[in-house]
Design an enzyme around this catalytic site. Structure first.
Site: not given
Length: 262
Positions: A209, A243
């Site tokens: 991220k 994930r």
């Protein structure tokens, strides 16, 4: 849950399975097989990028990106296929092709999505997102990010119950990076265990991220250590599905955690 984006523009692996401007099914299937070998229990296929600023994708194009790959993976690999979509037609077609789960960043709020998901009988993951991908990172604001995300997820669970989706078919995702500042993301990480009712599993997507890039000053290809650290912290705080892009490394982390915890 291994990430398999069939998009040309996803932030990390966009375009990885394209050749001469078209999706190469063989390359995508090979990547799915690799992730299963590395320890993925679920393969999450996404045909629409939801990175900040991403452009919307038409229904037919999303169908063409997703459904043939679902069919190929289901036919050749022993793994659950999740489809990362908000589009009712894609939900329906993916289920018919053999998908085993629906993963929706819009928490089934797109018109027709809730009814389509209910009709499939599949498990669904409901994610929190403030705004839409095109605008979600333009000064997101909360008075109480943990309380507001918790309340939203509970409200969407109630909507699912009213539509006939049983509680045991629901997973929840706080939506790290989806309409949230780094401070918001860190607050949600600290309070993960309070975000879901007892018995409802949490899913977290923290891999590579941009918050890792900002906090540690790392480019996308340098974010593995940060991704693994956050995966471990999330697992310790009760997240049941991670994930990730880097399946083998994350699986090693989780094995070590399991050994320590007995």
């Amino acid at each position: 849950m291994g990430v398999l984006n069939t998009t040309p523009d996803s932030f990390s692996d966009g375009g990885s399975y394209y050749r001469e401007g078209a999706l190469n099914l063989g390359l995508a299937l090979a990547r799915a097989e690799q992730m299963v070998g590395e320890g993925a229990a679920i393969i999450d296929i996404g045909g629409e990028s939801t990175r900040p600023g991403a452009a919307p994708v038409g229904e037919q194009e999303e169908l063409e990106r997703v459904v043939p790959l679902v069919e190929a993976i289901v036919a050749q690999l022993d793994v659950v296929v999740s489809v990362d979509t908000s589009t009712p037609a894609v939900i329906t077609a993916a289920a018919s092709a053999g998908a085993g789960m629906i993963n929706d960043v819009r928490a089934l709020e797109r018109p027709g999505a809730l009814a389509a998901a209910a009709a499939t009988g599949l498990p669904v993951c409901l994610m929190h997102m403030q705004g839409q991908p095109q605008t979600m990172q333009r000064a997101p604001h909360y008075d109480d990010v943990v309380g507001e995300v918790r309340a939203y997820l509970q409200q969407r669970m109630q909507a699912c119950a009213a539509a006939g989706i049983a509680r045991q078919r629901i997973l929840l995702d706080p939506g790290f990076g989806f309409g949230k500042t780094d401070a918001h993301n860190l607050a949600l990480l600290r309070e993960l265990q309070s975000l879901a009712p007892a018995g409802v599993p949490l899913l977290a997507g923290l891999s590579r991220k941009s918050m890792i890039g900002r906090l540690l000053q790392r480019e996308v290809d340098q974010r593995l250590p940060g991704s693994l650290a956050l995966a471990l912290l999330a697992a310790q705080r009760g997240v049941r599905i991670l994930r990730v892009h880097d399946v083998a490394a994350t699986a090693d982390v989780l094995r070590c955690l399991a050994l320590v915890e007995g």
